[in-house]
Design a protein around this motif. Structure first.
Motif, PDB file in Angstrom:
ATOM      1  N   LEU A  47       0.853  -1.184   0.000  1.00  0.00           N
ATOM      2  CA  LEU A  47       0.000   0.000   0.000  1.00  0.00           C
ATOM      3  C   LEU A  47       0.895   1.243   0.000  1.00  0.00           C
ATOM      4  O   LEU A  47       1.866   1.312   0.761  1.00  0.00           O
ATOM      5  CB  LEU A  47      -0.881   0.024   1.248  1.00  0.00           C
ATOM      6  CG  LEU A  47      -2.177  -0.775   1.185  1.00  0.00           C
ATOM      7  CD1 LEU A  47      -2.676  -1.089   2.590  1.00  0.00           C
ATOM      8  CD2 LEU A  47      -3.232   0.001   0.416  1.00  0.00           C
ATOM      9  N   PRO A  48       0.598   2.227  -0.843  1.00  0.00           N
ATOM     10  CA  PRO A  48       1.434   3.436  -0.915  1.00  0.00           C
ATOM     11  C   PRO A  48       1.116   4.398   0.232  1.00  0.00           C
ATOM     12  O   PRO A  48       0.515   5.460   0.051  1.00  0.00           O
ATOM     13  CB  PRO A  48       1.074   4.024  -2.280  1.00  0.00           C
ATOM     14  CG  PRO A  48      -0.327   3.575  -2.525  1.00  0.00           C
ATOM     15  CD  PRO A  48      -0.456   2.220  -1.879  1.00  0.00           C
ATOM     16  N   THR A  49       1.552   4.042   1.448  1.00  0.00           N
ATOM     17  CA  THR A  49       1.152   4.788   2.643  1.00  0.00           C
ATOM     18  C   THR A  49       1.947   6.058   2.891  1.00  0.00           C
ATOM     19  O   THR A  49       1.564   6.868   3.734  1.00  0.00           O
ATOM     20  CB  THR A  49       1.271   3.888   3.886  1.00  0.00           C
ATOM     21  OG1 THR A  49       2.592   3.341   3.941  1.00  0.00           O
ATOM     22  CG2 THR A  49       0.253   2.757   3.837  1.00  0.00           C
ATOM     23  N   GLY A  50       3.073   6.248   2.190  1.00  0.00           N
ATOM     24  CA  GLY A  50       3.841   7.472   2.380  1.00  0.00           C
ATOM     25  C   GLY A  50       3.100   8.687   1.851  1.00  0.00           C
ATOM     26  O   GLY A  50       2.453   8.629   0.799  1.00  0.00           O
ATOM     27  N   GLN A  51       3.183   9.797   2.563  1.00  0.00           N
ATOM     28  CA  GLN A  51       2.466  11.008   2.147  1.00  0.00           C
ATOM     29  C   GLN A  51       2.886  11.452   0.754  1.00  0.00           C
ATOM     30  O   GLN A  51       2.074  12.009   0.002  1.00  0.00           O
ATOM     31  CB  GLN A  51       2.706  12.134   3.150  1.00  0.00           C
ATOM     32  CG  GLN A  51       1.891  13.393   2.858  1.00  0.00           C
ATOM     33  CD  GLN A  51       2.023  14.428   3.963  1.00  0.00           C
ATOM     34  OE1 GLN A  51       1.776  14.134   5.121  1.00  0.00           O
ATOM     35  NE2 GLN A  51       2.436  15.622   3.601  1.00  0.00           N
ATOM     36  N   ALA A  52       4.134  11.201   0.382  1.00  0.00           N
ATOM     37  CA  ALA A  52       4.598  11.567  -0.950  1.00  0.00           C
ATOM     38  C   ALA A  52       3.806  10.850  -2.035  1.00  0.00           C
ATOM     39  O   ALA A  52       3.754  11.303  -3.178  1.00  0.00           O
ATOM     40  CB  ALA A  52       6.085  11.241  -1.095  1.00  0.00           C
ATOM     41  N   GLN A  53       3.159   9.738  -1.681  1.00  0.00           N
ATOM     42  CA  GLN A  53       2.434   8.940  -2.662  1.00  0.00           C
ATOM     43  C   GLN A  53       0.932   9.219  -2.685  1.00  0.00           C
ATOM     44  O   GLN A  53       0.283   8.959  -3.699  1.00  0.00           O
ATOM     45  CB  GLN A  53       2.671   7.450  -2.382  1.00  0.00           C
ATOM     46  CG  GLN A  53       4.134   7.041  -2.498  1.00  0.00           C
ATOM     47  CD  GLN A  53       4.406   5.734  -1.788  1.00  0.00           C
ATOM     48  OE1 GLN A  53       4.656   5.680  -0.600  1.00  0.00           O
ATOM     49  NE2 GLN A  53       4.361   4.646  -2.544  1.00  0.00           N
ATOM     50  N   TRP A  54       0.363   9.709  -1.591  1.00  0.00           N
ATOM     51  CA  TRP A  54      -1.087   9.936  -1.582  1.00  0.00           C
ATOM     52  C   TRP A  54      -1.487  11.391  -1.394  1.00  0.00           C
ATOM     53  O   TRP A  54      -2.688  11.707  -1.360  1.00  0.00           O
ATOM     54  CB  TRP A  54      -1.774   9.088  -0.518  1.00  0.00           C
ATOM     55  CG  TRP A  54      -1.227   9.180   0.894  1.00  0.00           C
ATOM     56  CD1 TRP A  54      -0.464   8.259   1.529  1.00  0.00           C
ATOM     57  CD2 TRP A  54      -1.407  10.263   1.838  1.00  0.00           C
ATOM     58  NE1 TRP A  54      -0.156   8.669   2.807  1.00  0.00           N
ATOM     59  CE2 TRP A  54      -0.719   9.908   3.018  1.00  0.00           C
ATOM     60  CE3 TRP A  54      -2.072  11.481   1.800  1.00  0.00           C
ATOM     61  CZ2 TRP A  54      -0.680  10.733   4.146  1.00  0.00           C
ATOM     62  CZ3 TRP A  54      -2.036  12.303   2.924  1.00  0.00           C
ATOM     63  CH2 TRP A  54      -1.338  11.932   4.077  1.00  0.00           C
TER      64      TRP A  54
ATOM     65  N   ILE B  85      -7.783   3.197   0.698  1.00  0.00           N
ATOM     66  CA  ILE B  85      -8.835   2.190   0.834  1.00  0.00           C
ATOM     67  C   ILE B  85      -9.246   1.671  -0.541  1.00  0.00           C
ATOM     68  O   ILE B  85      -9.423   0.462  -0.745  1.00  0.00           O
ATOM     69  CB  ILE B  85     -10.053   2.760   1.581  1.00  0.00           C
ATOM     70  CG1 ILE B  85      -9.658   3.241   2.982  1.00  0.00           C
ATOM     71  CG2 ILE B  85     -11.174   1.735   1.640  1.00  0.00           C
ATOM     72  CD1 ILE B  85      -9.148   2.148   3.889  1.00  0.00           C
ATOM     73  N   GLU B  86      -9.368   2.584  -1.496  1.00  0.00           N
ATOM     74  CA  GLU B  86      -9.718   2.172  -2.852  1.00  0.00           C
ATOM     75  C   GLU B  86      -8.603   1.321  -3.463  1.00  0.00           C
ATOM     76  O   GLU B  86      -8.864   0.335  -4.153  1.00  0.00           O
ATOM     77  CB  GLU B  86      -9.975   3.395  -3.733  1.00  0.00           C
ATOM     78  CG  GLU B  86     -10.201   3.092  -5.214  1.00  0.00           C
ATOM     79  CD  GLU B  86     -11.349   2.110  -5.449  1.00  0.00           C
ATOM     80  OE1 GLU B  86     -11.281   1.363  -6.455  1.00  0.00           O
ATOM     81  OE2 GLU B  86     -12.295   2.066  -4.639  1.00  0.00           O
ATOM     82  N   PHE B  87      -7.359   1.686  -3.184  1.00  0.00           N
ATOM     83  CA  PHE B  87      -6.232   0.889  -3.668  1.00  0.00           C
ATOM     84  C   PHE B  87      -6.325  -0.536  -3.116  1.00  0.00           C
ATOM     85  O   PHE B  87      -6.121  -1.511  -3.851  1.00  0.00           O
ATOM     86  CB  PHE B  87      -4.915   1.542  -3.250  1.00  0.00           C
ATOM     87  CG  PHE B  87      -3.678   0.859  -3.763  1.00  0.00           C
ATOM     88  CD1 PHE B  87      -3.018   1.341  -4.880  1.00  0.00           C
ATOM     89  CD2 PHE B  87      -3.166  -0.267  -3.123  1.00  0.00           C
ATOM     90  CE1 PHE B  87      -1.873   0.707  -5.358  1.00  0.00           C
ATOM     91  CE2 PHE B  87      -2.030  -0.902  -3.590  1.00  0.00           C
ATOM     92  CZ  PHE B  87      -1.377  -0.410  -4.708  1.00  0.00           C
ATOM     93  N   ALA B  88      -6.624  -0.653  -1.820  1.00  0.00           N
ATOM     94  CA  ALA B  88      -6.720  -1.975  -1.201  1.00  0.00           C
ATOM     95  C   ALA B  88      -7.828  -2.807  -1.843  1.00  0.00           C
ATOM     96  O   ALA B  88      -7.642  -4.000  -2.153  1.00  0.00           O
ATOM     97  CB  ALA B  88      -6.967  -1.835   0.295  1.00  0.00           C
TER      98      ALA B  88
END
Length: 312
Positions: free
Chosen positions: A7-14, A23-26
């Motif tokens: 999951l792209p959890t880093g702020q730079a990614q979302w 959530i949509e990615f998951a």
């Protein structure tokens, strides 16, 4: 071969879409046939905290395995962490896998310990004992005595969904880490740049398991690999370079000396992943080199196509 994704959890990614886009990615990953969703752990850049993320994803997914890769247990209070992990396992219906690590030397390791007010020294022994304490709590222990943690009275703990608790994997490829994986852990999740190093490392893990009277096949051979699928290797490298600079402050040329990468056209990426599976990896977890949510979903679809998930 099992294929998972980070999951792209880093702020730079979302940042462009907000963290609820995760959530949509998951959901998309589960619908596309991926077998696992992993989250990483750091205090050095803004991100959604990994166990919070898994707790949010657990009730909106049904089948996909949830994992940490790698959680840094010694930076957290062990009893509370055992309760949190058991809670996520309960919420997910037994879908949690906990990959752990002891921290990377240099500027990505020591500062984390300083921020957490935990000694850097003896971090490997502290990690093993923390995992032993988790397992004791999950099994219903009422006391625990160790070099770092001792409790004469432990209250009833939150039990995981599974009686034996979630599997715990180790990330690391030093000779000591390989031996410890074979002796104590349920899986191995390194990120060697050269597949040949995966082969020799897995052999050492299995040898250590046999010496400890454990079945070698009981240790799941996993891999953390960075992936970017593009029109050409040149364009894939250009985008991944921007990604590693945003996430690590390092260019791709420096990062790929440390971590595994599969970059290029669909055929090139498939060939690289095949070299790792030939080396013995059974569970590949891909971190997608994409900084914008639309591109992340596109990369998710491309990886599903490359690995033939839609046909399974």
């Amino acid at each position: 071969m099992d294929i998972g994704v980070y999951l792209p959890t880093g702020q730079a990614q979302w940042a462009a879409a907000g963290p609820r886009s995760l959530i949509e990615f998951a959901r998309r990953a589960e619908q596309s046939g991926f077998c696992s969703l992993f989250v990483n752990d750091s205090l050095l850049t803004p991100r959604i905290e990994p166990l919070t993320m898994l707790a949010a994803v657990a009730p909106v997914t049904e089948r996909i395995r949830l994992g940490t890769g790698a959680l840094l247990p010694v930076l957290r209070r062990p009893v509370q962490t055992a309760q949190t992990l058991a809670s996520v396992d309960q919420l997910s219906g037994g879908r949690l896998t906990v990959a752990v690590g002891a921290g990377f030397p240099g500027r990505f390791g020591r500062p984390l310990h300083e921020l957490s007010q935990v000694p850097w020294e003896r971090r490997f022994a502290r990690l093993d004992e923390t995992v032993a304490l988790w397992r004791a709590l999950w099994a219903g222990a009422t006391e625990f005595r160790g070099a770092f943690h001792s409790f004469t009275e432990l209250p009833p703990a939150t039990r995981p969904f599974r009686t034996e608790g979630p599997p715990v994997w180790l990330g690391g490829a030093t000779p000591a880490a390989l031996a410890r994986t074979g002796r104590h852990y349920d899986g191995w999740m390194p990120y060697p740049p050269d597949p040949a190093d995966y082969t020799t490392g897995l052999a050492a893990v299995r040898a250590a398991a046999r010496q400890a009277s454990r079945a070698p096949e009981s240790v799941t051979p996993a891999l953390f690999v960075n992936v970017r699928i593009d029109r050409s290797a040149r364009s894939a490298r250009r985008v991944m370079d921007a990604y590693t600079r945003a996430n690590y402050g390092l260019p791709l040329a420096e990062t790929e000396r440390i971590q595994a990468f599969a970059l290029g056209t669909p055929q090139e990426v498939a060939a690289t992943l095949a070299r790792y599976t030939a080396a013995g990896a059974h569970h590949l977890v891909a971190r997608l080199g994409a900084l914008e949510p639309p591109d992340q979903l596109e990369q998710l679809d491309r990886l599903a196509a490359v690995t033939n998930l839609g046909s399974t």
